[in-house]
Design an enzyme around this catalytic site. Structure first.
Site, short mmCIF file in Angstrom:
data_model
loop_
_atom_site.label_atom_id
_atom_site.label_comp_id
_atom_site.label_asym_id
_atom_site.label_seq_id
_atom_site.Cartn_x
_atom_site.Cartn_y
_atom_site.Cartn_z
N SER A 105 0.85 -1.19 0.00
CA SER A 105 0.00 0.00 0.00
C SER A 105 0.88 1.24 0.00
O SER A 105 2.10 1.15 0.05
CB SER A 105 -0.91 0.00 1.22
OG SER A 105 -0.14 0.29 2.37
N LYS A 106 0.22 2.38 -0.04
CA LYS A 106 0.92 3.66 -0.14
C LYS A 106 1.96 3.84 0.95
O LYS A 106 2.97 4.50 0.75
CB LYS A 106 -0.09 4.81 -0.08
CG LYS A 106 -0.80 5.01 -1.39
CD LYS A 106 -1.19 6.47 -1.56
CE LYS A 106 -1.97 6.67 -2.84
NZ LYS A 106 -3.41 6.78 -2.59
#
Ligand code: GLU
Length: 477
Positions: free
Chosen positions: A244-245
């Site tokens: 994820s980010k």
């Protein structure tokens, strides 16, 4: 394998994620290897979360990676009538039924079931409605959803990557195939699409395994032969949680902006979850197509490691011709605030790149590496200069080398080196006492490509001028 047809079916609810690119790539490689077709389908039925901007970004990202599709893009929102028609067919066959329960009612009964330690699946209230009850709901203006009737027993399928996977039908429950607003659920639309588009292999992320039995019920209800399934390992961050980010950049087009080459990203993604027999790490797209084997994909998750990607990018940058490198880096160079179109000379730039190609990890680094080739007023830093000019006689020898270099007819790296070494020898000083200060004088940096090569590219005039400026600076401090 004949007539392979595969698809990538992104939902335009976010930018093209490297995970989706990974799935797209494996589908594409499988299609290319088998001379089949790769289809793009935009799964845009979640209208609230979908946007044109995301869709365009997905398309831009796939094209940039070179993952061109043979058919499509198809849009699910343009196929709503088709889903409706097929849902009605199941109603007619009594394999599906209308459900009038509201979300609130469902939630209440789900809680009750959980409290009584019963499975929280749908309790089939609406399967047994009397005509009066149904009429009452209709009068109330309730719009029904459509649920699929799930048979008893077990569902088993053979995953190309993971082998046999078994599900208990009881655990699934009669799920909704068409929502009350006439929009199909993901599982239903996917099956109708995969079937009508003649998809032979569904290759997608492991997070969809639990959807597969639901989709198989739909194939069975219609009496259709399902495609083969292959669930790819997910991409994880270095801490082994879903990528994820917070692990860094996950958007494909962001990698483009950061100066990665598409062939490097493709090379890197291909090796996440798959290892070709050959013992090497750098592959061209053609080699990947030639070697790709879905059966060799592992179950182990791929750990996304940006350092490794950067290394692979460096290797691909080194394989470019100078002309290709110039074309690809120029847009980045032009973004530098010191760039002046009117002073730019392509032949000179080729020479600059000849020196920097080895060192570039990303195309965008050209801005930080090439700056001193493009502007003259280097602002020397006192501390750095002091550090490289420790010897009290430095400026004296710099004057001397300036004179020596001024005498050279041919300002080539070899001549520059010979003359510097001779001077050092004659005066019995280590060459580094000259090389380090001159590097700062010419580049305002302490590291970089070969010093003599830099001077040759800069040329006599610039080199001597910089030496002169540097000597005055040194005298001042
Ligand atoms: N729209 C789904 C997704 O983006 C596609 C899943 C599938 O390939 O069936 O995850």
């Amino acid at each position: 394998m004949d007539n392979v047809r595969v698809r990538i079916a992104p939902s335009p609810t976010g930018y093209l994620h490297v995970g989706t690119a990974h799935t797209a790539l494996f589908n594409w490689l499988f299609a290319k290897h088998n001379k089949g077709k790769f289809i793009l389908r935009i799964e845009d039925t979640d209208i609230a979360r979908s946007s044109k901007e995301y869709e365009e970004n997905i398309i831009e990202g796939l094209k940039w990676l070179g993952l061109y599709w043979d058919e499509g893009p198809y849009y699910q929102t343009q196929r709503l009538d088709l889903y409706k028609k097929y849902a009605e067919e199941l109603l007619k066959k009594e394999l599906a039924y209308y459900c009038y329960c509201t979300p609130e009612e469902l939630e209440e009964r789900r809680k009750e079931a959980l409290a009584q330690k019963k499975p929280p699946r749908y309790d089939r209230k609406c399967l047994y409605l009397s005509d009066e009850e149904r009429a009452k709901y209709e009068r109330e203006g309730r719009k029904p959803a459509i649920r699929l009737l799930i048979p008893e027993g077990k569902t088993i399928f053979n995953d190309i990557i993971r082998g046999e996977i078994e599900f208990n039908n009881q655990d699934i429950g009669d799920f909704v195939i068409m929502k009350s607003d006439g929009v199909p659920t993901y599982n239903f639309a996917v099956v109708i699409d995969d079937y009508t588009m003649g998809i032979t292999h569904v290759i997608r992320g492991e997070d969809h395994i639990s959807n597969t039995p639901k989709q198989l019920f739909i194939y069975n209800a219609f009496g259709w032969t399902p495609p083969e399934f292959a669930h790819l390992p997910l991409l994880l961050g270095p801490d082994r949680s879903k990528l994820s980010k917070r692990h860094g950049v996950t958007s494909v087009t962001e990698y483009k902006r950061m100066g990665y080459l598409p062939q490097a990203l493709v090379n890197y993604l291909a090796l996440l979850g798959w290892t070709p027999e050959e013992n090497k790490e750098i592959y061209t797209i053609e080699e990947l197509i030639e070697l790709f084997d879905l059966r060799k994909v592992t179950k182990n998750p791929g750990i996304f490691d940006i350092t490794k990607l950067e290394w692979i990018n460096t290797q691909h940058i080194r394989r470019l011709s100078i002309k290709e490198l110039a074309d690809l880096t120029l847009p980045f160079l032009k973004e530098a605030e010191w760039f002046r179109e009117e002073n730019f000379n392509l032949e000179y730039y080729y020479k600059v790149l000849g020196l920097l190609q080895e060192r570039l990890k990303t195309l965008s680094q050209i801005r930080e590496y090439a700056d001193y080739f493009f502007f003259d007023n280097l602002e020397y830093d006192k501390d750095t200069v002091k550090k490289v000019c420790k010897h009290p006689d430095t400026y004296f020898y710099l004057e001397k080398i300036k004179d020596e270099w001024n005498k050279l007819d041919e300002f080539t790296a070899t001549n520059l080196e010979t003359s510097l070494k001779t001077l050092a020898e004659q005066n019995q000083i280590p060459t580094k006492n000259l090389v380090h200060p001159i590097r700062v004088a010419l580049t305002n940096k302490t590291i970089g490509p070969g010093l003599y090569e830099i001077a040759e590219v800069l040329g006599k005039e610039k080199t001597l001028k910089r030496l002169e400026n540097f000597i005055s600076f040194l005298k001042q401090i």
